[in-house]
Design a protein around this motif. Structure first.
Motif, short mmCIF file in Angstrom:
data_model
loop_
_atom_site.label_atom_id
_atom_site.label_comp_id
_atom_site.label_asym_id
_atom_site.label_seq_id
_atom_site.Cartn_x
_atom_site.Cartn_y
_atom_site.Cartn_z
N ALA A 237 49.89 164.20 34.41
CA ALA A 237 50.26 164.40 35.87
C ALA A 237 48.74 163.98 36.54
CB ALA A 237 50.55 165.85 35.81
N THR A 238 47.61 164.16 36.00
CA THR A 238 46.46 163.93 36.63
C THR A 238 46.15 162.46 36.83
OG1 THR A 238 45.38 165.83 35.85
CG2 THR A 238 43.83 164.05 36.77
N LEU A 239 46.44 161.56 35.97
CA LEU A 239 46.39 160.04 35.88
C LEU A 239 47.46 159.77 36.85
CD1 LEU A 239 46.07 159.37 32.03
CD2 LEU A 239 44.33 159.07 33.83
N ARG A 240 48.55 160.24 37.04
CA ARG A 240 49.59 159.49 37.96
C ARG A 240 49.13 159.97 39.32
NH1 ARG A 240 52.73 161.51 33.60
NH2 ARG A 240 53.90 159.97 32.72
N GLU A 241 48.61 160.98 39.44
CA GLU A 241 48.10 161.43 41.09
C GLU A 241 46.95 160.43 41.29
OE1 GLU A 241 47.20 165.51 40.90
OE2 GLU A 241 49.12 166.23 40.62
N ASP A 242 45.92 160.17 40.22
CA ASP A 242 44.92 159.23 40.68
C ASP A 242 45.48 157.87 40.78
OD1 ASP A 242 43.22 161.41 40.27
OD2 ASP A 242 42.84 160.89 38.03
N MET A 243 46.39 157.50 40.24
CA MET A 243 47.13 156.19 40.55
C MET A 243 47.54 156.20 42.10
SD MET A 243 49.12 155.51 36.96
CE MET A 243 49.73 153.64 37.54
N VAL A 244 48.21 157.19 42.43
CA VAL A 244 48.91 157.16 44.02
C VAL A 244 47.70 157.15 44.71
CG1 VAL A 244 50.29 158.58 45.42
CG2 VAL A 244 51.04 158.41 43.11
N ASP A 245 46.82 157.99 44.52
CA ASP A 245 45.56 157.86 45.36
C ASP A 245 44.76 156.87 45.48
OD1 ASP A 245 46.07 160.71 45.81
OD2 ASP A 245 44.63 161.55 44.60
N GLN B 190 46.09 152.40 35.11
CA GLN B 190 47.41 152.42 34.44
C GLN B 190 47.11 152.23 32.90
OE1 GLN B 190 49.14 148.33 34.28
NE2 GLN B 190 51.15 149.21 34.75
N LYS B 191 46.14 151.50 32.59
CA LYS B 191 45.85 151.37 31.02
C LYS B 191 45.43 152.70 30.56
CE LYS B 191 43.97 146.69 30.95
NZ LYS B 191 42.75 145.92 30.49
N ALA B 192 44.89 153.80 31.26
CA ALA B 192 44.35 155.00 30.97
C ALA B 192 45.65 155.76 30.47
CB ALA B 192 43.47 155.67 31.70
#
Length: 385
Positions: A107-115, A128-130
């Motif tokens: 969830a954190t990685l997806r939020e960071d991607m949006v930001d 995305q790789k992470a």
């Protein structure tokens, strides 16, 4: 020959979609109750579990290509990812929990991607790789993947009225590193040990009604031989060994086990347009199929060996000989002799669109010669087309 691929490579995406479609269709074929494999010693139901392992493996690999520098597919022979990828799955499954503990959650990685996209107006490739790496380790940790060697399980016990011995149906799996193919073994084994006879049989010599055994049983049902049998399966499951060699080795290594039937299912090769190169005629035709999800062909081979007689054990003061099996090899069939089997069947599974392309090419008889051909149409499989 191997393929070097990147996360955005359309060919790789099509490959994973095609193999997923093929394995899904094979599962449909095997689970149907009128399938000959389903009815025969539960082989179809056994295979379904190994197909699920393959699908978990491909789900993991699909994430791996998004972060790995290189992902290799055995293009020239099997059409499967190379054996090193299978070894990596096995190793990574053991360290997955530790690796995940050191990663941000999904969830954190997806939020960071949006930001990142909103702030920098760029695609977050590193994030995305992470995320792909996290999804990969989650898959190998929670899903049963196809390992280099999958330990035996016993799924049935019964009694042979002719010999008054209990027998087991036991299966195990292996991914052969040389042929680069997944394989499943199913064996019917009679047990003449006094220990198991007392445990399993009642006074009339039949399987006791009150047995407290929950199937499947991890390993061989006979606990005295289970670890030794695990070792045997690991060392004697090579594609390069004929079934008669494996059965003879088993017969010699286990005095109280009597292999009455041995079956090997070799799941492949797999042919995919634009990826594999081991079937020039097939792949050239598959290239003409419009829908890339239908541009594939999956084959498998079922080999079978059965005992036709048993030489009784000889007990003497100075020497003794254990009971030995005599196996039937169909000497009228040169291919049976080469494979060391009583019989074998080759099967081909192909989407309807690809089958139409093969038929239209005039190469149908040449491509499917010697195969039982099954055509996938929607969620149905048309047998022996």
């Amino acid at each position: 020959m191997v393929a070097k691929t990147k996360s955005k490579n359309d060919t790789v995406t099509r490959y994973f979609e095609a193999i997923d479609s093929a394995l899904y269709s094979l599962d449909i074929y095997l689970r149907e109750e009128n399938s000959p494999l389903y009815q025969h010693e539960m082989t179809g139901r056994v295979l379904a579990g190994y197909i699920l392992r393959l699908r978990h493996s491909f789900d993991a690999w699909k994430n791996k290509v998004a972060f790995a520098e290189r992902f290799a597919i055995n293009q020239a022979e099997s059409g499967y990812p190379t054996f090193q990828n299978v070894l990596d799955l096995d190793v990574d499954a053991r360290s997955a929990a530790q690796k995940l503990a050191g990663m941000p959650d999904g969830a954190t990685l997806r939020e960071d991607m949006v930001d990142y996209i909103l702030l920098k107006k760029q695609f977050p490739a590193a994030l995305q790789k992470a995320l792909a790496q996290r999804l990969y380790f989650e898959e190998v940790m929670q899903g049963d993947v196809f390992q280099p060697n999958i330990l035996p399980e016993t799924i049935k016990v019964s009694m042979n009225p002719k010999t008054a011995r209990p027998y087991y149906v036991t299966h195990w799996g292996a991914f052969d590193g040389s042929a680069n193919l997944p394989m499943v073994y199913v064996a019917v084994l009679e047990d003449s040990s006094k220990t198991m006879g007392k445990l399993l049989l009642d006074r009339s010599g039949k399987i006791a009604d009150n047995l407290d055994i929950q199937f499947p049983v991890g390993g061989l049902l006979n606990p005295d031989l289970a670890h030794q049998f695990d070792d045997f399966a690991e060392k004697n499951s090579s594609y390069g060994l004929t079934l008669s060699t494996i059965a003879d080795n088993m017969d010699k290594d286990f005095e109280e086990l009597h292999p009455k039937q041995l079956r090997r299912i070799v799941m492949g090769p797999f042919y995919n347009a634009g990826v594999t190169s081991h079937g020039k005629i097939v792949e050239k035709i598959l290239d003409t199929v419009r829908n890339p999800n239908h541009a594939w062909l999956l084959t498998w081979t079922v080999q079978e060996l059965h005992s036709i007689s048993e030489t009784p054990a000889k007990r003497g003061i100075w020497s003794s000989e254990a009971a030995r099996q005599t196996y039937h090899i169909d000497t009228d069939n040169l291919e049976c002799v080469r494979q060391g089997v009583s019989s074998f069947e080759r099967h081909a599974l192909v989407p309807h669109e690809a089958y139409q392309a093969i038929y239209a090419s005039g190469k149908r008889d040449e491509i499917f010669d010697g195969y039982h051909t099954h055509v996938v149409s929607g969620n149905q499989v048309l047998r022996d087309f």
